[in-house]
Structures are given as structure tokens and as C-alpha cells.
Motif scaffolding. Structure first.
Motif, PDB file in Angstrom:
ATOM      1  N   GLN A   1      -3.372   0.924  -8.479  1.00  0.00           N
ATOM      2  CA  GLN A   1      -3.070   0.544  -9.853  1.00  0.00           C
ATOM      3  C   GLN A   1      -1.574   0.355 -10.073  1.00  0.00           C
ATOM      4  OE1 GLN A   1      -7.045   2.246 -12.047  1.00  0.00           O
ATOM      5  NE2 GLN A   1      -5.185   3.426 -12.318  1.00  0.00           N
ATOM      6  N   THR A   2      -0.755   1.125  -9.377  1.00  0.00           N
ATOM      7  CA  THR A   2       0.696   0.932  -9.455  1.00  0.00           C
ATOM      8  C   THR A   2       1.081  -0.441  -8.917  1.00  0.00           C
ATOM      9  OG1 THR A   2       1.111   3.308  -9.224  1.00  0.00           O
ATOM     10  CG2 THR A   2       2.933   1.830  -8.700  1.00  0.00           C
ATOM     11  N   ALA A   3       0.308  -0.916  -7.925  1.00  0.00           N
ATOM     12  CA  ALA A   3       0.581  -2.228  -7.322  1.00  0.00           C
ATOM     13  C   ALA A   3       0.035  -3.383  -8.167  1.00  0.00           C
ATOM     14  CB  ALA A   3      -0.012  -2.290  -5.919  1.00  0.00           C
ATOM     15  N   GLY A   4      -0.651  -3.066  -9.269  1.00  0.00           N
ATOM     16  CA  GLY A   4      -1.150  -4.123 -10.141  1.00  0.00           C
ATOM     17  C   GLY A   4      -2.639  -4.355 -10.078  1.00  0.00           C
TER      18      GLY A   4
ATOM     19  N   THR B   1      -0.126  -3.859  -2.610  1.00  0.00           N
ATOM     20  CA  THR B   1       0.173  -5.091  -3.340  1.00  0.00           C
ATOM     21  C   THR B   1      -0.765  -6.203  -2.899  1.00  0.00           C
ATOM     22  OG1 THR B   1       2.516  -4.473  -3.564  1.00  0.00           O
ATOM     23  CG2 THR B   1       1.960  -6.800  -3.854  1.00  0.00           C
TER      24      THR B   1
ATOM     25  N   ARG C   1      -6.815  -2.752 -10.091  1.00  0.00           N
ATOM     26  CA  ARG C   1      -7.621  -1.814 -10.867  1.00  0.00           C
ATOM     27  C   ARG C   1      -8.571  -1.119  -9.902  1.00  0.00           C
ATOM     28  NH1 ARG C   1     -10.863  -4.113 -15.518  1.00  0.00           N
ATOM     29  NH2 ARG C   1     -10.835  -1.927 -16.189  1.00  0.00           N
TER      30      ARG C   1
ATOM     31  N   ARG D   1      -4.238   5.640  -7.681  1.00  0.00           N
ATOM     32  CA  ARG D   1      -2.924   5.447  -8.308  1.00  0.00           C
ATOM     33  C   ARG D   1      -2.115   4.369  -7.603  1.00  0.00           C
ATOM     34  NH1 ARG D   1      -2.751  11.077  -8.256  1.00  0.00           N
ATOM     35  NH2 ARG D   1      -1.192  11.039  -6.600  1.00  0.00           N
ATOM     36  N   ARG D   2      -2.131   4.378  -6.287  1.00  0.00           N
ATOM     37  CA  ARG D   2      -1.310   3.411  -5.549  1.00  0.00           C
ATOM     38  C   ARG D   2      -1.817   1.989  -5.759  1.00  0.00           C
ATOM     39  NH1 ARG D   2       0.629   5.162   0.341  1.00  0.00           N
ATOM     40  NH2 ARG D   2       2.166   3.569  -0.213  1.00  0.00           N
TER      41      ARG D   2
ATOM     42  N   VAL E   1       3.710   0.046   0.594  1.00  0.00           N
ATOM     43  CA  VAL E   1       3.493  -0.508  -0.741  1.00  0.00           C
ATOM     44  C   VAL E   1       2.918  -1.908  -0.645  1.00  0.00           C
ATOM     45  CG1 VAL E   1       4.642  -1.286  -2.854  1.00  0.00           C
ATOM     46  CG2 VAL E   1       5.291   0.908  -1.807  1.00  0.00           C
TER      47      VAL E   1
ATOM     48  N   GLN F   1      -4.898   9.672  -5.246  1.00  0.00           N
ATOM     49  CA  GLN F   1      -3.671   9.069  -4.731  1.00  0.00           C
ATOM     50  C   GLN F   1      -3.895   7.592  -4.419  1.00  0.00           C
ATOM     51  OE1 GLN F   1      -2.502  10.408  -0.844  1.00  0.00           O
ATOM     52  NE2 GLN F   1      -0.431   9.592  -0.995  1.00  0.00           N
TER      53      GLN F   1
END
Length: 267
Positions: free
Chosen positions: A90-93, A23, A95, A87-88, A19, A84
Motif C-alpha cells: 500500500q505504501t507503494a501505491g 512498486t 491495495r 503495508r509495503r 521497494v 508488513q
């Protein structure tokens, strides 16, 4: 324009990327760094082929791609793997925007003369789609497929080769090749392996001949040399960590750095 960092994520490392790696990507993007990702997906392709009871074939470590296999390659690379990664990020903030070498004629290719079926050799990279995505404030996430000049045939492209070609056409400041090892390993006097922090093209030629560089590392270093020859300033081979991303963006040493040499001296 902010210098561009191209990152190649190998298929074998995808599940292991932490992760913190994503990030760091998001934080670098938010700080104004322009980042482009090219990804592989070999293990996921093999898994999908097995589920469909299609036997994979390889010649000298390179995948043979018939029509049936190409359909699976497109499905996996442009579908599950690409999304995938998007998504990862964008999940981390961050784009991100997923695309493939087929989209917008990004990668034009012709069929290789090697006995590999529908595997493409790159003829041209058109960066227009990449710049359009960057201009929208997104990280382009590129699946390594190509398309014939007339648009009728898709081709499977080696991800290392695609990453090198993309980095070259973008005049990238750096190409970061994420792999499952810390860099190019070289035997030391005590018999142990250690990462070489910096190597030159002549080192690569010598070590490949000697068998120090072998297997899957060979296409990586060849793609690195091609990228350097076409104007990329530096190629770094390293593991996928947050520290590696930050170091690559700030110019700090990480993994193995490959740079062109002038007068026998690496610059």
C-alpha cells in the motif's frame, strides 16, 4: 477474467525485497493484473521463538510444531509478517488485504502423519475469500495456515505447498516462487554454476536424484510439480526483483521456468 498470477514470497527473502518490487506489484495491479501473494516467515518465527526462550525443533528440515510453537507461528505469520507485506504494497501505491488460510475456511487441512506435530496436509482450498478480496480491487496476502474440517484446530502449513495449492485452485496462469537465488542452478562444463532458464519435470527428477537440486529447493520444485499437475501452466523460480514481477506479468523469460511436458517436450 484476467489471468491470475500467484506469488510466493519466502520468509528468508522478506527483508531483502526492494521497494521497486512492491512498486512493480502496485503498477501491475493498477494495470488490471490480478495478483495473489502467499508468504512464509521462517526466520521471523525463529526470532520470536528465541525471544520466548522456546527451542525450535526440525525433522529433515521441516519445523516441528507443538501447541506453544503454533501460537508463535500464528502470531508472526498472521500478524507482523502479513501486515508488513500489506503495508509495503500500500505504501507503494497498491491495495492489499491480509488474510490466512484459516479465514473463511480458505485452507482445510488434516494433521500430517509425519512426526511434526501440528503441521497440516492440505485437503481442500476454498477460493471464495480470495475472489472476494480480488473483487474489492485488492491483492490477497495469505499467511499459510490451515484449519481442520470442523474448525477446531489450526495447522502450520509449508508456504511452498500452500502457494502451489492456491495457484492450482485458482487455475493460475503462473506461479512465481520468490527465493534468495536466481533460479535452479546447475554445474556447467567449466565447473561454475549457472541458472537453467527452463527445466521439465523429468529434469527435476533426474537432478534431485543426482543431488543438483537439494535442501530447501526440493519442497519448492515438488510444489511446482504438484501445481503443474493440477493445471497451473507455468511455475517460475527467481529472485524478488521488480524486473521479475514485470517479466512474469508480460511473459518475458526470468529465473527458471518449469512447465509440463507432453511427449517428452516441454510446452
Amino acid at each position: 477474467m484476467e489471468p491470475i498470477l500467484v506469488i510466493k514470497c519466502g520468509g528468508s527473502t522478506m527483508e531483502q525485497l526492494p521497494v521497486a518490487f512492491f512498486t512493480a506489484l502496485a503498477q501491475m495491479q493498477q494495470a488490471g493484473k490480478q495478483i495473489v501473494i502467499v508468504h512464509g516467515g521462517g526466520p521471523a518465527i525463529n526470532q520470536a521463538l528465541a525471544q520466548m526462550q522456546i527451542q525450535p525443533q526440525f525433522v529433515d528440515g521441516m519445523r516441528v510444531t507443538d501447541e506453544q510453537t503454533l501460537q508463535v507461528v500464528e502470531m508472526v505469520l498472521c500478524g507482523s509478517i502479513n501486515k508488513q507485506l500489506v503495508r509495503r504494497i500500500q505504501t507503494a501505491g497498491g491495495r492489499a488485504w491480509g488474510l490466512s488460510g484459516v479465514d473463511g475456511g480458505l485452507i482445510t487441512a488434516q494433521q500430517t502423519s509425519l512426526p511434526l506435530g501440528l503441521v497440516g496436509e492440505i485437503e481442500r482450498v476454498d477460493p471464495a475469500a480470495i475472489h472476494a478480496v480480488l473483487d474489492q480491487g485488492c491483492i490477497p496476502v495469505i499467511a499459510p495456515l490451515g484449519v481442520s474440517a470442523d474448525g477446531t484446530q489450526a495447522y502450520n502449513i509449508n508456504a511452498d505447498v500452500a502457494a502451489g495449492a492456491v495457484a492450482a485452485v485458482l487455475s493460475a496462469e503462473k506461479l512465481l516462487m520468490i527465493t534468495d537465488v536466481a533460479g535452479i542452478m546447475r554445474p556447467q562444463a567449466n565447473g561454475e554454476l549457472a541458472v537453467e532458464s527452463q527445466v521439465s519435470p523429468s529434469d527435476i527428477a533426474e537432478w534431485t536424484e543426482a543431488g543438483i537440486i537439494y535442501g530447501g529447493m526440493i519442497p519448492k520444485v515438488q510444489s511446482a510439480l504438484d501445481a503443474l499437475h493440477q493445471g497451473v501452466r507455468e511455475v517460475v523460480i527467481c529472485q524478488g526483483t521488480a524486473e521479475a514481477v514485470r517479466a512474469a506479468c508480460t511473459g518475458e523469460p526470468v529465473g527458471t521456468s518449469i512447465q509440463a511436458e507432453y511427449g517428452g517436450v516441454a510446452q
